[in-house]
Design a protein around this motif. Structure first.
Motif, short mmCIF file in Angstrom:
data_model
loop_
_atom_site.label_atom_id
_atom_site.label_comp_id
_atom_site.label_asym_id
_atom_site.label_seq_id
_atom_site.Cartn_x
_atom_site.Cartn_y
_atom_site.Cartn_z
N UNK A 136 1.01 -1.32 0.19
CA UNK A 136 -0.02 0.17 -0.33
C UNK A 136 1.08 1.24 0.04
N UNK A 137 1.78 1.23 0.12
CA UNK A 137 3.16 1.94 0.69
C UNK A 137 3.75 2.81 -0.12
N UNK A 138 4.12 1.44 -1.17
CA UNK A 138 4.99 1.31 -2.32
C UNK A 138 4.16 0.11 -3.55
N UNK A 139 3.39 1.35 -4.52
CA UNK A 139 2.52 -0.36 -4.76
C UNK A 139 3.40 -0.51 -6.46
N UNK A 140 4.23 0.67 -6.61
CA UNK A 140 5.19 -0.05 -8.31
C UNK A 140 5.01 0.29 -8.80
N UNK A 141 2.73 1.19 -8.94
CA UNK A 141 2.11 1.25 -10.14
C UNK A 141 2.65 3.56 -10.63
N UNK A 142 2.17 2.77 -11.59
CA UNK A 142 2.39 4.46 -12.17
C UNK A 142 1.79 5.60 -11.98
N UNK A 143 2.80 6.50 -11.64
CA UNK A 143 1.79 7.64 -11.99
C UNK A 143 0.76 8.10 -12.58
N UNK A 144 -0.13 8.51 -11.76
CA UNK A 144 -1.81 9.28 -12.19
C UNK A 144 -1.84 7.78 -12.37
N UNK A 145 -2.04 6.54 -12.33
CA UNK A 145 -2.20 5.30 -13.81
C UNK A 145 -3.54 4.73 -13.18
N UNK A 146 -4.65 5.31 -11.98
CA UNK A 146 -5.55 4.47 -11.78
C UNK A 146 -7.07 5.21 -11.06
N UNK A 147 -8.49 5.38 -11.05
CA UNK A 147 -8.96 5.72 -11.12
C UNK A 147 -9.49 5.46 -10.00
N UNK A 148 -9.65 3.95 -9.73
CA UNK A 148 -10.36 3.46 -8.48
C UNK A 148 -9.04 2.51 -7.79
N UNK A 149 -9.47 2.87 -5.79
CA UNK A 149 -8.50 2.23 -5.53
C UNK A 149 -8.84 1.32 -4.42
N UNK A 150 -9.62 -0.24 -4.72
CA UNK A 150 -9.68 -0.71 -3.31
C UNK A 150 -8.48 -1.30 -2.87
N UNK A 151 -9.83 -1.73 -1.07
CA UNK A 151 -8.84 -2.36 -0.43
C UNK A 151 -9.90 -3.47 0.15
N UNK A 152 -9.55 -4.83 0.36
CA UNK A 152 -10.44 -5.78 0.85
C UNK A 152 -9.65 -6.03 2.72
N UNK A 153 -10.33 -6.06 3.68
CA UNK A 153 -9.60 -7.46 5.01
C UNK A 153 -8.24 -6.72 4.64
N UNK A 154 -7.62 -5.39 4.30
CA UNK A 154 -6.25 -5.43 4.30
C UNK A 154 -6.17 -3.96 5.17
N UNK A 155 -7.07 -2.68 5.07
CA UNK A 155 -5.98 -1.73 5.49
C UNK A 155 -5.64 -1.34 6.56
N UNK A 156 -5.92 -2.30 7.64
CA UNK A 156 -5.92 -1.47 8.88
C UNK A 156 -3.83 -2.44 8.69
N UNK A 157 -3.26 -2.84 8.03
CA UNK A 157 -1.97 -3.06 8.03
C UNK A 157 -1.22 -2.56 7.15
N UNK A 158 -2.12 -1.21 7.26
CA UNK A 158 -1.83 -0.60 6.39
C UNK A 158 -0.58 0.76 6.99
N UNK A 159 0.41 1.54 7.04
CA UNK A 159 0.76 3.07 7.09
C UNK A 159 -0.69 3.58 6.60
N UNK A 160 -0.93 4.59 7.39
CA UNK A 160 -2.47 5.27 6.93
C UNK A 160 -2.01 6.09 6.03
N UNK A 161 -0.39 7.42 6.67
CA UNK A 161 -0.29 8.35 5.81
C UNK A 161 0.41 8.03 5.43
N UNK A 162 1.72 7.00 5.03
CA UNK A 162 2.18 6.69 3.18
C UNK A 162 1.45 6.36 2.42
#
Length: 252
Positions: free
Chosen positions: A94-120
């Motif tokens: 979540x903090x380093x996806x490896x995706x290109x800049x400005x490449x997605x319109x919708x971001x989803x995450x199921x059963x995982x957000x509590x693992x993320x560093x929310x700021x990063x």
């Protein structure tokens, strides 16, 4: 995502894929309509695991980046999603996806957000998103309403290693709202019910990252307790396990 949060699922990936619940179709339909999803939208599923939620989203026909850092789970996701030609698999967090800049319109995450560093994660979502991307955060939260569910929760708290430190129950609604701030996301709750055989309950229990795994010396004790719990509450060879499936969706 901390490395421990990635590694701890390596030996649970098969159980996770076989025995974790999917997500209510009413939620999937609501999400598609409320964004609303267009044919040209590019979607990223972050920390996609074995692709359980991804599979339901990929059915829309959009291009989907399937971002998952655990190689065991990612390989299972590749197998599960083999029929979806528009899924692109990415080793990333979540903090380093490896995706290109400005490449997605919708971001989803199921059963995982509590693992993320929310700021990063928020900074990364803004980097890969375009035009104020829509973000959807989803959890299946087990109920503790019925006698079986109460006893199952007690069983988990008895044997869990670090349950309240790593489960989604550590994260309050206010924590999620602060991620979207200053935007106020749409919040909805959907009902979800599973009827599980003992094999399915065993597999689901062993898929939890906070439970002893199959190499643990106390596993026989854990399974004996689980068997007794199942036998005390089963009807026609199944127990009922219900969920509140929570959805937050908004722009960042």
């Amino acid at each position: 995502m901390q490395q421990d949060s990635v590694r701890r699922f390596s030996y649970r990936a098969e159980n996770y894929d076989k025995f974790r619940p999917n997500y209510p179709e009413a939620l999937i339909d609501f999400l598609q309509a409320s964004i609303p999803i267009q044919a040209n939208h590019v979607i990223a599923d972050i920390a996609a695991g074995t692709g359980i939620f991804t599979e339901q989203v990929a059915a829309w026909g959009n291009l989907v980046y399937v971002v998952e850092p655990n190689p065991y789970m990612r390989q299972i996701a590749i197998r599960r999603l083999a029929g979806f030609e528009r899924c692109i698999f990415q080793d990333g967090t979540a903090e380093s996806t490896g995706l290109p800049d400005h490449s997605v319109d919708v971001i989803v995450s199921a059963q995982a957000f509590h693992w993320f560093d929310p700021v990063k994660a928020k900074a990364e979502f803004r980097r890969v998103g375009r035009n104020a991307p829509q973000v959807a955060i989803v959890w299946n939260l087990r109920n503790t309403d019925s006698p079986f569910e109460v006893e199952y929760e007690r069983f988990i708290r008895t044997y869990a290693v670090d349950y309240l430190n790593v489960s989604q129950r550590k994260m309050s609604t206010e924590d999620v709202l602060s991620f979207f701030a200053p935007v106020i996301p749409v919040y909805r709750v959907f009902g979800h019910v599973d009827f599980l055989t003992y094999e399915q309950l065993r597999g689901r229990t062993l898929s939890y990252s906070f439970m002893p795994d199959e190499s643990s010396p106390i596993l026989p004790e854990v399974l004996a307790s689980l068997t007794a719990l199942f036998d005390a509450h089963q009807e026609s060879g199944e127990v009922r396990l219900s969920y509140k499936t929570r959805l937050f969706v908004g722009t960042i």
